[in-house]
Design an enzyme around this catalytic site. Structure first.
Site, mmCIF file in Angstrom:
data_model
loop_
_atom_site.group_PDB
_atom_site.id
_atom_site.type_symbol
_atom_site.label_atom_id
_atom_site.label_comp_id
_atom_site.label_asym_id
_atom_site.label_seq_id
_atom_site.Cartn_x
_atom_site.Cartn_y
_atom_site.Cartn_z
ATOM 1 N N ASP A 141 -4.922 -3.076 -19.583
ATOM 2 C CA ASP A 141 -4.880 -3.283 -21.029
ATOM 3 C C ASP A 141 -6.193 -2.832 -21.683
ATOM 4 O O ASP A 141 -6.183 -2.260 -22.780
ATOM 5 C CB ASP A 141 -4.610 -4.754 -21.349
ATOM 6 C CG ASP A 141 -3.279 -5.238 -20.804
ATOM 7 O OD1 ASP A 141 -2.318 -4.438 -20.810
ATOM 8 O OD2 ASP A 141 -3.202 -6.392 -20.358
ATOM 9 N N ASP A 183 2.391 -2.809 4.208
ATOM 10 C CA ASP A 183 3.645 -2.726 3.452
ATOM 11 C C ASP A 183 4.788 -2.902 4.445
ATOM 12 O O ASP A 183 4.570 -2.994 5.649
ATOM 13 C CB ASP A 183 3.759 -1.398 2.699
ATOM 14 C CG ASP A 183 4.489 -1.557 1.366
ATOM 15 O OD1 ASP A 183 5.484 -2.311 1.325
ATOM 16 O OD2 ASP A 183 4.077 -0.923 0.378
ATOM 17 N N GLY A 222 0.255 1.352 -4.951
ATOM 18 C CA GLY A 222 -0.511 1.130 -3.730
ATOM 19 C C GLY A 222 -1.156 2.376 -3.162
ATOM 20 O O GLY A 222 -2.310 2.338 -2.707
ATOM 21 N N ARG A 249 -6.308 1.071 -21.562
ATOM 22 C CA ARG A 249 -5.457 1.636 -22.602
ATOM 23 C C ARG A 249 -6.082 1.481 -23.980
ATOM 24 O O ARG A 249 -6.077 2.417 -24.798
ATOM 25 C CB ARG A 249 -4.092 0.953 -22.564
ATOM 26 C CG ARG A 249 -3.224 1.381 -21.396
ATOM 27 C CD ARG A 249 -2.026 0.473 -21.221
ATOM 28 N NE ARG A 249 -1.030 1.055 -20.326
ATOM 29 C CZ ARG A 249 -0.091 0.362 -19.705
ATOM 30 N NH1 ARG A 249 -0.020 -0.957 -19.876
ATOM 31 N NH2 ARG A 249 0.771 0.967 -18.907
ATOM 32 N N ASN A 261 3.640 -7.809 -11.294
ATOM 33 C CA ASN A 261 4.174 -8.413 -12.517
ATOM 34 C C ASN A 261 5.332 -9.362 -12.230
ATOM 35 O O ASN A 261 6.016 -9.206 -11.221
ATOM 36 C CB ASN A 261 4.657 -7.298 -13.457
ATOM 37 C CG ASN A 261 3.526 -6.740 -14.292
ATOM 38 O OD1 ASN A 261 2.713 -7.489 -14.818
ATOM 39 N ND2 ASN A 261 3.475 -5.417 -14.409
ATOM 40 N N HIS A 290 -0.805 -10.728 -19.924
ATOM 41 C CA HIS A 290 -0.520 -9.332 -19.563
ATOM 42 C C HIS A 290 0.963 -9.022 -19.759
ATOM 43 O O HIS A 290 1.636 -8.514 -18.881
ATOM 44 C CB HIS A 290 -0.941 -9.087 -18.106
ATOM 45 C CG HIS A 290 -0.789 -7.656 -17.669
ATOM 46 N ND1 HIS A 290 -1.423 -6.604 -18.286
ATOM 47 C CD2 HIS A 290 -0.060 -7.111 -16.663
ATOM 48 C CE1 HIS A 290 -1.100 -5.474 -17.691
ATOM 49 N NE2 HIS A 290 -0.257 -5.748 -16.703
ATOM 50 N N ALA A 312 0.794 -1.232 0.000
ATOM 51 C CA ALA A 312 0.000 0.000 0.000
ATOM 52 C C ALA A 312 0.824 1.278 0.000
ATOM 53 O O ALA A 312 0.284 2.358 -0.238
ATOM 54 C CB ALA A 312 -0.945 0.001 1.208
ATOM 55 N N SER A 313 2.112 1.179 0.265
ATOM 56 C CA SER A 313 2.942 2.384 0.322
ATOM 57 C C SER A 313 3.646 2.698 -0.992
ATOM 58 O O SER A 313 4.320 3.720 -1.107
ATOM 59 C CB SER A 313 4.003 2.248 1.429
ATOM 60 O OG SER A 313 3.398 2.139 2.687
ATOM 61 N N GLY A 314 3.493 1.842 -1.977
ATOM 62 C CA GLY A 314 4.210 1.993 -3.229
ATOM 63 C C GLY A 314 3.539 2.931 -4.210
ATOM 64 O O GLY A 314 2.499 3.542 -3.942
#
Length: 341
Positions: A172, A56, A36, A175, A141, A199, A31-33
């Site tokens: 995707d 996190d 996130g 976009r 990913n 993906h 959650a801190s990224g």
């Protein structure tokens, strides 16, 4: 079928702040990224979330304190470090996982496997132990490998339900909708393009023949548009020049999928989203197709449907890479065995 796949941006935005309510605990792991934080912000806005649990390894208490000042009903709690992970997950009905390292220029999603695979394995193990019936939405990913990893971890604990584990490929679709609108002058809020396969790179297969409203492109335009949708993540990585990957658009897409899932869990009918799931719809054991969502996750896999000759060719060309990525994820047995002993 495909005309109902993606809700308009207008309806999605409304769903973040609609009047309907539910009592659901949603946990964000990572959650801190860069993904996130904006993802947590969007989930905080949703009346479908009553408890928002943020986890996190650093800075989570600050993020939680910041979000807790927003005037919406969701109660926000922050948790930091492995010792607090079980508490963050207890009672969770939906777990969204953006945790992991982002791509840098020159990297493919598959280059992230070494680091992100172990992160996902650890978090999936914690989910199996602390919220075994939760819906798990994986953003980390390479999704083509991390979904099989999480599934194998859950299976080893005896709690795997393929209807409740999703690889979030919504970006995707987002976009594709945007790029089609740019070319046609249509309102992107009213464009719906299903995207199937996986993906990563050529495994991302936009079904432009089933776009609604119907659009027509020359062969060259269609080829270039397909390539741009497949390479859109790299476009962002290059533009950020080492400062990260797609964070804001991914947060939006992740929130869109999570809110769709929450809608379906709360009884809304006709909720359809594409996601990368365990599948019997083709040659790959995991594949992204349109899914009818319900109270218990995947209610029905709607399959590929009719494809154009180009789309059929793209699916065939993607299979070897997709199968290899899935096998790579499933083959993380040593890590799985260590975690489950």
């Amino acid at each position: 079928m495909f005309s109902r796949i993606a809700r308009s941006a207008v309806s999605i935005a409304r769903s973040f702040c609609s009047s309907s309510q539910s009592n659901t605990k949603v946990t964000v792991l990572g959650a801190s990224g860069g993904i996130g934080q904006p993802l947590s912000l969007l989930l905080k806005k949703s009346p479908l979330v009553s408890q928002l649990s943020l986890y996190d390894v650093v800075h989570t208490l600050g993020v939680a304190a910041d979000l807790s000042h927003i005037e919406t009903r969701a109660q926000v709690t922050g948790y930091v470090g492995p010792e607090q992970l079980p508490q963050a997950l207890k009672g969770s009905e939906v777990v969204v996982i953006p945790a992991g390292v982002p791509r840098k220029p020159g990297m493919t999603r598959d280059d992230l496997f070494g680091t992100n695979a172990s992160i996902v394995a650890t978090l999936a193990d914690a989910c199996a132990r602390n919220c075994p019936e939760a819906m798990i939405c994986l953003i980390t990913n390479p999704v083509n490998s991390t979904v099989p990893i999480a599934s194998e971890i859950l299976r080893k604990h005896g709690v795997y339900n393929p209807k409740r584990v999703f690889g979030v490929t919504t970006l995707d679709i987002v976009r594709a909708n945007t790029f089609v609108a740019e070319l046609t002058g249509l309102n992107p809020a009213h464009v719906n393009v299903p995207v199937v396969g996986g993906h990563a790179g050529k495994t991302i297969i936009p079904v432009l023949s089933r776009c609604t409203p119907k659009v027509e492109f020359s062969v060259d335009t269609l080829t270039n548009l397909t390539r741009r949708i497949q390479d859109a993540g790299t476009e962002v990585v290059k533009a950020k020049a080492g400062a990260g990957s797609a964070t804001l658009s991914m947060a939006y897409a992740g929130a869109r999928f999570a809110v769709s899932l929450l809608d379906a869990m709360n009884g809304k009918e006709g909720v359809i989203e594409c996601a990368f799931v365990r599948s019997e719809e083709g040659e790959c054991t995991y594949f992204s197709t349109p899914l009818l969502l319900g109270r218990h996750g995947v209610e029905r896999n709607l399959g590929l449907g009719k494809l154009s000759a180009l789309e059929t060719k793209l699916v065939a060309e993607a299979l070897d890479e997709l199968k290899a990525s899935i096998k790579k994820g499933e083959g993380l047995c040593e890590c799985a065995n260590t975690l489950t002993k």
